[in-house]
Design an enzyme around this catalytic site. Structure first.
Site, PDB file in Angstrom:
ATOM      1  N   LYS A 289     -13.719  77.022  -5.482  1.00  0.00           N
ATOM      2  CA  LYS A 289     -13.172  78.371  -5.291  1.00  0.00           C
ATOM      3  C   LYS A 289     -11.907  78.350  -4.458  1.00  0.00           C
ATOM      4  CE  LYS A 289     -17.128  81.467  -5.862  1.00  0.00           C
ATOM      5  NZ  LYS A 289     -17.994  82.457  -5.229  1.00  0.00           N
TER       6      LYS A 289
ATOM      7  N   LYS B 176     -20.590  76.609 -16.826  1.00  0.00           N
ATOM      8  CA  LYS B 176     -21.611  77.647 -16.647  1.00  0.00           C
ATOM      9  C   LYS B 176     -21.031  79.045 -16.869  1.00  0.00           C
ATOM     10  CE  LYS B 176     -21.122  78.719 -11.779  1.00  0.00           C
ATOM     11  NZ  LYS B 176     -21.676  79.078 -10.500  1.00  0.00           N
TER      12      LYS B 176
ATOM     13  N   LYS C 197     -19.755  84.982 -13.193  1.00  0.00           N
ATOM     14  CA  LYS C 197     -19.133  86.278 -12.945  1.00  0.00           C
ATOM     15  C   LYS C 197     -17.664  86.130 -12.618  1.00  0.00           C
ATOM     16  CE  LYS C 197     -22.688  87.255 -10.153  1.00  0.00           C
ATOM     17  NZ  LYS C 197     -23.818  87.878  -9.439  1.00  0.00           N
TER      18      LYS C 197
HETATM   19  P1  TYM Z   1     -25.223  84.388  -7.557  1.00  0.00           P
HETATM   20  O1  TYM Z   1     -25.178  85.829  -7.186  1.00  0.00           O
HETATM   21  O2  TYM Z   1     -23.951  83.724  -7.945  1.00  0.00           O
HETATM   22  O3  TYM Z   1     -26.239  84.183  -8.741  1.00  0.00           O
HETATM   23  C1  TYM Z   1     -27.571  84.661  -8.689  1.00  0.00           C
HETATM   24  C2  TYM Z   1     -28.520  83.645  -9.300  1.00  0.00           C
HETATM   25  O4  TYM Z   1     -28.171  83.363 -10.658  1.00  0.00           O
HETATM   26  C3  TYM Z   1     -28.065  81.962 -10.847  1.00  0.00           C
HETATM   27  N1  TYM Z   1     -27.054  81.686 -11.891  1.00  0.00           N
HETATM   28  C4  TYM Z   1     -27.275  81.007 -13.021  1.00  0.00           C
HETATM   29  N2  TYM Z   1     -28.378  80.426 -13.525  1.00  0.00           N
HETATM   30  C5  TYM Z   1     -28.275  79.819 -14.737  1.00  0.00           C
HETATM   31  N3  TYM Z   1     -27.134  79.793 -15.466  1.00  0.00           N
HETATM   32  C6  TYM Z   1     -26.000  80.357 -14.998  1.00  0.00           C
HETATM   33  N4  TYM Z   1     -24.884  80.343 -15.727  1.00  0.00           N
HETATM   34  C7  TYM Z   1     -26.042  81.009 -13.732  1.00  0.00           C
HETATM   35  N5  TYM Z   1     -25.120  81.676 -12.987  1.00  0.00           N
HETATM   36  C8  TYM Z   1     -25.752  82.079 -11.861  1.00  0.00           C
HETATM   37  C9  TYM Z   1     -27.655  81.415  -9.492  1.00  0.00           C
HETATM   38  O5  TYM Z   1     -27.965  80.052  -9.377  1.00  0.00           O
HETATM   39  C10 TYM Z   1     -28.471  82.292  -8.568  1.00  0.00           C
HETATM   40  O6  TYM Z   1     -29.782  81.791  -8.436  1.00  0.00           O
HETATM   41  N6  TYM Z   1     -25.433  81.973  -3.179  1.00  0.00           N
HETATM   42  C11 TYM Z   1     -26.219  82.727  -4.145  1.00  0.00           C
HETATM   43  C12 TYM Z   1     -26.868  83.962  -3.583  1.00  0.00           C
HETATM   44  C13 TYM Z   1     -27.698  83.761  -2.365  1.00  0.00           C
HETATM   45  C14 TYM Z   1     -29.002  83.201  -2.307  1.00  0.00           C
HETATM   46  C15 TYM Z   1     -29.403  83.287  -0.950  1.00  0.00           C
HETATM   47  C16 TYM Z   1     -29.852  82.633  -3.269  1.00  0.00           C
HETATM   48  C17 TYM Z   1     -27.380  84.140  -1.102  1.00  0.00           C
HETATM   49  N7  TYM Z   1     -28.402  83.867  -0.260  1.00  0.00           N
HETATM   50  C18 TYM Z   1     -30.649  82.804  -0.532  1.00  0.00           C
HETATM   51  C19 TYM Z   1     -31.086  82.152  -2.830  1.00  0.00           C
HETATM   52  C20 TYM Z   1     -31.470  82.239  -1.484  1.00  0.00           C
HETATM   53  C21 TYM Z   1     -25.306  83.168  -5.274  1.00  0.00           C
HETATM   54  O7  TYM Z   1     -24.124  83.262  -5.117  1.00  0.00           O
HETATM   55  O8  TYM Z   1     -25.946  83.550  -6.401  1.00  0.00           O
END
Ligand code: TYM
Length: 344
Positions: free
Chosen positions: A112, A203, A206
């Site tokens: 990023k 992947k 967003k």
């Molecule tokens: P975020 O908001 O980017 O995504 C939410 C969840 O979706 C999963 N994900 C995917 N899984 C499969 N294929 C994809 N293309 C794909 N894109 C996204 C992500 O792995 C995630 O599980 N840092 C985290 C949010 C977070 C979090 C936490 C998660 C903050 N604190 C504590 C677990 C525990 C994030 O940015 O997810």
């Protein structure tokens, strides 16, 4: 009961198919057998510049969507991260036991920040994984009780952040005494990485995918169908699972099997033998629409009663805060912060 905890960022007007299959669907399944905590991580969302009105709206949409896919506020604790101030507080403490180089090795940060340039990259984006570690470790089950579990269902892209969280938990325990349970990443292989429909080797994301490459859960049926019909497939015409050579078709097969109510990839290969991609995509589009249409309708209903949504989130924050404040009291004491006495 063992605990489960996870979070999702409110960085778009809807979750996408990758979020749904990679994470949120597991959240729903796990709320019955675990003591479950799920949060909308609005503090993570401001690590990149964000319009306040958009953030507020997206946070509510995210919460409504989570309820619409099947989270039940009676069976899990659903809350908004910024409403529980201990997240910021523990992040500070954990930041002080994180190496600068260690944080710098996080690949998501490297990707990023490389795209943004260092002057528009915030320090918050750098310490993002530390806040995530705090999110998780605040909900540590009582380590003294022993044998307790803390599961974190996420997609493959969060694996490295989970590793860092485990390292920080171990380091804290080692320096200050047993405090945190070491959390486990729960990453079911079949849907851990859903890829971009236009660029099937990366992947679905967003922030990085083009609109054509991403399917939003709340998207209208027409465009949704079109995107699937136009998804990049591969040379040849056989519907076969071969991630190395047929990344596009393999991604579509994964999605189909995940949403198809028990149908396996093998079944699908057989069903579409000799039929080419057209019919396969058409049927897949129908499966996706059938899954997301009711979710979209329920989300809209939930958003129509904002007062009720706010009440659900307030109750969630209260329950989460009760757990977080107990953990934080222990942490403060372990670290050597003087407890606040009485003013009179
Ligand atoms: P975020 O908001 O980017 O995504 C939410 C969840 O979706 C999963 N994900 C995917 N899984 C499969 N294929 C994809 N293309 C794909 N894109 C996204 C992500 O792995 C995630 O599980 N840092 C985290 C949010 C977070 C979090 C936490 C998660 C903050 N604190 C504590 C677990 C525990 C994030 O940015 O997810």
């Amino acid at each position: 009961a063992p605990r489960v905890l996870s979070g999702i960022q409110p960085t778009a007007d809807s979750f996408h198919l990758g979020n749904y299959l990679g994470a949120v669907r597991q959240w729903v399944a796990m709320q019955d057998t675990f003591d479950a905590f799920y949060m909308v991580v609005d503090m993570h969302a401001i690590t990149v510049q964000t319009d306040p009105a958009a953030l507020r709206r997206r946070t509510k949409v995210a919460a409504a969507q989570l309820l619409a896919v099947g989270l039940d506020p009676e069976r899990c604790t659903l809350f908004v991260q910024s409403q529980v101030h201990e997240h910021a507080e523990l992040a500070w403490v954990l930041g002080c036991i994180t190496g600068f180089g260690e944080a710098g090795r996080m690949t998501q940060f490297k990707d990023k920040s490389a795209k943004q340039g260092s002057d528009s990259t915030s320090v918050g984006l750098f310490t993002y994984p530390v806040l995530m570690a705090a999110d998780i470790l605040l909900y540590t089950p009582d380590p003294v009780a022993g044998g307790q579990d803390l599961q974190v269902p996420v997609g493959e892209d969060q694996r490295q952040h989970l590793e860092l969280t485990r390292t920080l938990a171990q380091r804290f325990n080692h320096r200050f005494g047993e405090t945190f349970v070491i959390p486990e990443a729960y990453i079911p292989e079949a849907s851990a990485k859903i890829t971009d429909l236009q660029e099937p080797t990366v992947k679905m994301s967003k922030s990085a995918s083009s609109p054509q490459g991403i399917i939003d859960v709340l998207e209208e049926s027409g465009p949704m169908r079109k995107k699937i019909m136009r998804a990049v497939t591969d040379t040849g015409s056989e519907v076969l699972f071969d991630p190395e050579n047929k990344a596009g078709v393999s991604n579509l097969l994964r999605i189909y099997a995940a949403l198809g109510g028990g149908v396996t990839i093998k079944d699908l290969e057989k069903r579409y033998e000799g039929q080419g991609y057209g019919q396969f995509k058409k049927d897949l589009a129908q499966v996706v629409l059938d899954t997301f249409e009711p979710i979209r309708e329920r989300t809209q209903k939930l958003l129509a009663d904002e007062a009720e949504l706010d009440r659900i989130l307030a109750r969630g924050a209260e329950r989460a805060g009760a757990v977080a404040s107990v953990t934080m009291d222990v942490v403060r004491d372990r670290v050597g912060f003087v407890g606040r006495g009485r003013a009179e």
